[in-house]
Structures are given as structure tokens and as C-alpha cells.
Design a protein around this motif. Structure first.
Motif, PDB file in Angstrom:
ATOM      1  N   ALA A  85       0.851  -1.190   0.000  1.00  0.00           N
ATOM      2  CA  ALA A  85       0.000   0.000   0.000  1.00  0.00           C
ATOM      3  C   ALA A  85       0.887   1.241   0.000  1.00  0.00           C
ATOM      4  CB  ALA A  85      -0.921   0.005   1.212  1.00  0.00           C
ATOM      5  N   GLN A  86       0.666   2.121  -0.973  1.00  0.00           N
ATOM      6  CA  GLN A  86       1.472   3.333  -1.104  1.00  0.00           C
ATOM      7  C   GLN A  86       0.566   4.514  -1.430  1.00  0.00           C
ATOM      8  OE1 GLN A  86       4.423   1.523  -3.987  1.00  0.00           O
ATOM      9  NE2 GLN A  86       5.887   2.268  -2.474  1.00  0.00           N
ATOM     10  N   SER A  87      -0.243   4.862  -0.459  1.00  0.00           N
ATOM     11  CA  SER A  87      -1.186   5.964  -0.639  1.00  0.00           C
ATOM     12  C   SER A  87      -1.596   6.440   0.752  1.00  0.00           C
ATOM     13  CB  SER A  87      -2.400   5.495  -1.452  1.00  0.00           C
ATOM     14  OG  SER A  87      -3.278   6.575  -1.693  1.00  0.00           O
ATOM     15  N   TYR A  88      -2.822   6.926   0.877  1.00  0.00           N
ATOM     16  CA  TYR A  88      -3.346   7.310   2.183  1.00  0.00           C
ATOM     17  C   TYR A  88      -4.328   6.260   2.701  1.00  0.00           C
ATOM     18  CZ  TYR A  88      -1.392  11.968   1.421  1.00  0.00           C
ATOM     19  OH  TYR A  88      -0.533  13.023   1.215  1.00  0.00           O
ATOM     20  N   THR A  89      -4.592   5.239   1.884  1.00  0.00           N
ATOM     21  CA  THR A  89      -5.576   4.220   2.234  1.00  0.00           C
ATOM     22  C   THR A  89      -4.941   2.836   2.153  1.00  0.00           C
ATOM     23  OG1 THR A  89      -6.330   4.049  -0.061  1.00  0.00           O
ATOM     24  CG2 THR A  89      -7.461   5.641   1.354  1.00  0.00           C
ATOM     25  N   ILE A  90      -5.688   1.841   2.611  1.00  0.00           N
ATOM     26  CA  ILE A  90      -5.238   0.451   2.544  1.00  0.00           C
ATOM     27  C   ILE A  90      -6.334  -0.381   1.880  1.00  0.00           C
ATOM     28  CG2 ILE A  90      -3.751   0.651   4.576  1.00  0.00           C
ATOM     29  CD1 ILE A  90      -5.993  -0.759   6.184  1.00  0.00           C
ATOM     30  N   PRO A  91      -6.015  -1.570   1.374  1.00  0.00           N
ATOM     31  CA  PRO A  91      -7.037  -2.411   0.739  1.00  0.00           C
ATOM     32  C   PRO A  91      -8.173  -2.759   1.703  1.00  0.00           C
ATOM     33  CG  PRO A  91      -4.842  -3.208   0.236  1.00  0.00           C
ATOM     34  CD  PRO A  91      -4.676  -2.165   1.286  1.00  0.00           C
ATOM     35  N   LYS A  92      -9.372  -2.875   1.170  1.00  0.00           N
ATOM     36  CA  LYS A  92     -10.549  -3.144   1.997  1.00  0.00           C
ATOM     37  C   LYS A  92     -10.503  -4.528   2.644  1.00  0.00           C
ATOM     38  CE  LYS A  92     -13.635  -0.043  -0.546  1.00  0.00           C
ATOM     39  NZ  LYS A  92     -14.857   0.052  -1.376  1.00  0.00           N
ATOM     40  N   MET A 129      -1.860   5.514   6.803  1.00  0.00           N
ATOM     41  CA  MET A 129      -2.127   4.092   6.598  1.00  0.00           C
ATOM     42  C   MET A 129      -2.086   3.326   7.914  1.00  0.00           C
ATOM     43  SD  MET A 129      -0.401   3.130   2.914  1.00  0.00           S
ATOM     44  CE  MET A 129       1.183   3.984   3.096  1.00  0.00           C
ATOM     45  N   LEU A 130      -1.201   3.710   8.833  1.00  0.00           N
ATOM     46  CA  LEU A 130      -1.156   3.070  10.143  1.00  0.00           C
ATOM     47  C   LEU A 130      -2.486   3.250  10.870  1.00  0.00           C
ATOM     48  CD1 LEU A 130       0.129   1.732  12.630  1.00  0.00           C
ATOM     49  CD2 LEU A 130       1.147   3.957  13.199  1.00  0.00           C
ATOM     50  N   ARG A 131      -3.019   4.455  10.842  1.00  0.00           N
ATOM     51  CA  ARG A 131      -4.295   4.717  11.520  1.00  0.00           C
ATOM     52  C   ARG A 131      -5.408   3.840  10.963  1.00  0.00           C
ATOM     53  NH1 ARG A 131      -3.293  11.140  10.912  1.00  0.00           N
ATOM     54  NH2 ARG A 131      -1.942  11.447  12.734  1.00  0.00           N
ATOM     55  N   ARG A 132      -5.421   3.665   9.657  1.00  0.00           N
ATOM     56  CA  ARG A 132      -6.460   2.840   9.035  1.00  0.00           C
ATOM     57  C   ARG A 132      -6.227   1.350   9.318  1.00  0.00           C
ATOM     58  NH1 ARG A 132      -9.566   5.419   5.040  1.00  0.00           N
ATOM     59  NH2 ARG A 132      -9.001   7.614   4.748  1.00  0.00           N
ATOM     60  N   THR A 133      -4.966   0.949   9.344  1.00  0.00           N
ATOM     61  CA  THR A 133      -4.643  -0.455   9.591  1.00  0.00           C
ATOM     62  C   THR A 133      -5.058  -0.882  10.993  1.00  0.00           C
ATOM     63  OG1 THR A 133      -2.768  -0.305   8.055  1.00  0.00           O
ATOM     64  CG2 THR A 133      -2.771  -2.162   9.579  1.00  0.00           C
ATOM     65  N   ARG A 134      -4.894   0.011  11.954  1.00  0.00           N
ATOM     66  CA  ARG A 134      -5.271  -0.294  13.340  1.00  0.00           C
ATOM     67  C   ARG A 134      -6.743  -0.702  13.472  1.00  0.00           C
ATOM     68  NH1 ARG A 134      -2.325   4.929  15.888  1.00  0.00           N
ATOM     69  NH2 ARG A 134      -0.390   3.947  16.597  1.00  0.00           N
ATOM     70  N   LYS A 135      -7.566  -0.198  12.585  1.00  0.00           N
ATOM     71  CA  LYS A 135      -8.997  -0.501  12.639  1.00  0.00           C
ATOM     72  C   LYS A 135      -9.303  -1.906  12.111  1.00  0.00           C
ATOM     73  CE  LYS A 135     -10.190   4.378  11.972  1.00  0.00           C
ATOM     74  NZ  LYS A 135     -10.855   5.361  11.065  1.00  0.00           N
ATOM     75  N   LYS A 136      -8.313  -2.521  11.421  1.00  0.00           N
ATOM     76  CA  LYS A 136      -8.545  -3.823  10.795  1.00  0.00           C
ATOM     77  C   LYS A 136      -7.784  -4.969  11.457  1.00  0.00           C
ATOM     78  CE  LYS A 136     -11.097  -2.303   7.329  1.00  0.00           C
ATOM     79  NZ  LYS A 136     -10.743  -2.550   5.935  1.00  0.00           N
TER      80      LYS A 136
END
Length: 294
Positions: A55-62, A85-92
């Protein structure tokens, strides 16, 4: 670059040992990182059978889930996209390992690998990649060191002279996609020139129709590539006037790092021939400053 290259036999095992971290069982891997900090993810994807997503953006794969092992890599520790991306990953998933030298990431709560400071991210590849290799219980470090020692600096310098004033086009088999990509990005960042990279057999379905008169073509060859791919390279190299580089080493990992550092040295010497500073990033830094200041 030369000092770093000479120290690789000491740096590589040192970097590998930094990965002495336990993780929970996983079914797939996510690597988040930008630029030189993201590149180790492409190496991992080429080298292991476990599914790897970069992942190389502000988001991660669903589809990232609790079954995902996530490596969040930022050499500086302050890369804006990576922190997002870390913040979003923590939710998954909670199965997260941070790899950084300093900055905001070093202060985060997750398990982390702290690597030496004072390097450019792309020079820090051993420290950003080999801890992951240890965590994944992979072996082969002595073979890597042996392969790197086989690199002939004079050959890299000679190749740089041949490339001068041309656009380098670097091709490899699909299993070595990351090496070709590395050559391209090193030519971009070190020598400040446009470069092309692609893989077989895909390039034979499009790029083979191109005019190769203004480019210097490099084929990264592996004697263990698929027989049909070796055949395709043999049939197309004459049309492209290609220069062949044999990837040396007793394992895919060893061949990978032979290819990486042969390319790094070539790009370094090309930068010197073109009178470019390989460690000055004028436009990258200007863009970062403008984004930061709005």
C-alpha cells in the motif's frame, strides 16, 4: 554509496537480527510505505509464497483483516501517507510491526524495529527488509553475503559509461520484477534521468513494438527463470541490442540482492559521469514542503 557497499557483509546480518520479534499467526501480509521505505514490500512479494499487498497511498485495501500481518515502514518515521495508513490499519488488525529509525512512528504503541539513523531510505534497504525476513522465519543470509561479494565494481562503472546519454530500459522475468523496478528508481533518483522497467513475458505483448534506438536495454537474466521466458529473452535481445546481466547467487534471495547492488552501483557511477549529486533531491523536497504548507 561505496562505503555502504563495502560494509554490507556486516550490515546485513546486523539488520537481520533486529527482527527478533514475535507476531501472531497470519494468512496474508500488508506492507505500507512510500519510496525507498515501501520498496522492501516489493522484494517480499517477489520472494515468498504468502500473499503480500503493498500500500502506497493514504488508504489500505478493503480486505485487510485480523488475519493480516502489517508492516508499517517509514525510515524517517514522519511520512504523512504512512502515518495515515497506520491509523487505518489499526482498525482492521492488531498484528502490526513498525519499522523506523525515529520520528512519530518511533513513539507509537505497536511492536517496532528501530533501525540506525542518518541514512537515505533507499540506502537503508538492509535495515528495512531483513528484519521482516527474520520475523517471517526465513533463512539464507550467508548466501546473500556471498553473492554481494561477487559484484565487480569495475563492471558497474563500465556499464554506467555505456548508458550515458541514453534512456535505460531494464527488463527481468516476472519473478524478479522488484529488481528491475529498483534499477529504474535508482537511475531516477541518483542520475536524475528517465528510465523504464518492465517484465517478461508481459513486455512481449506491448513494449516489443517500440523503437529501441534511443534506449540502452538491460536484461537481468536468471538461469532458473521459466524456460519459455529464457527463450523469449533470447529471441528479443538482438532486436533491443540488449546488455545481459546474469544474476549470481545460490538462492533467489541472494540473486535479488546481487541484482539490487549491481544496479545501485551502476546508477551511482552514472550520476558521477553526468555530474549529478546522487544524494540531492531538489524536486522531491520541494514537493514535500509545498504539501506540508498547503
Amino acid at each position: 554509496m561505496l562505503e555502504l557497499f563495502k560494509k554490507l557483509p556486516q550490515i546485513i546480518p546486523e539488520a537481520y537480527a533486529l527482527g527478533d520479534i514475535s507476531v501472531k499467526p497470519f494468512k496474508n501480509i500488508l506492507v505500507c510505505g512510500m519510496g525507498g521505505s515501501g520498496f522492501p514490500g516489493y522484494l517480499l512479494k517477489d520472494l515468498i509464497d504468502t500473499p503480500v499487498e503493498i500500500a502506497q497511498s493514504y488508504t489500505i485495501p478493503k480486505y485487510v483483516s485480523k488475519d493480516t500481518l502489517a508492516f508499517i515502514i517509514s525510515y524517517s518515521g514522519n511520512t504523512e501517507e504512512t502515518i495515515n495508513m497506520l491509523r487505518r490499519t489499526r482498525k482492521k488488525t492488531k498484528n502490526i510491526v513498525l519499522i523506523t529509525s525515529d520520528g512519530k512512528l518511533a513513539k507509537e504503541k505497536e511492536k517496532k524495529v528501530l533501525v540506525p539513523t542518518g541514512m537515505q531510505p533507499r540506502d537503508a534497504i538492509p535495515y528495512l527488509f531483513f528484519p521482516m525476513w527474520f520475523i517471517l522465519k526465513q533463512k539464507g543470509i550467508p548466501e546473500v553475503i556471498s553473492a554481494v561479494k561477487q559484484i565487480n565494481i569495475k563492471e558497474a562503472k563500465s556499464l554506467a559509461a555505456k548508458i550515458k546519454n541514453k534512456i535505460p530500459a531494464v527488463y527481468a522475468s516476472y519473478q524478479h520484477k522488484a529488481i528491475a523496478m529498483r534499477w529504474k528508481t535508482q537511475f531516477n533518483e541518483d542520475a536524475k534521468i528517465l528510465a523504464i522497467s518492465n517484465v517478461y513475458p508481459e513486455m512481449d505483448h506491448n513494449e516489443i513494438e517500440s523503437d529501441f534506438k534511443k534506449v540502452f536495454t538491460i536484461l537481468l537474466r536468471d538461469q532458473k527463470d521459466h524456460p519459455e521466458i529464457r527463450k523469449e529473452m533470447d529471441l528479443t535481445q538482438r532486436r533491443m541490442h540488449a546488455h545481459n546481466i546474469l544474476l549470481k547467487g545460490k538462492s533467489r534471495l541472494a540473486k535479488t540482492f546481487y541484482g539490487i547492488y549491481f544496479g545501485d552501483l551502476t546508477a551511482y557511477y552514472l550520476a558521477l559521469l553526468l555530474k549529478k549529486d546522487p544524494y540531492r533531491y531538489e524536486f522531491i523536497e520541494k514537493l514535500k514542503a509545498k504539501l506540508k504548507n498547503g
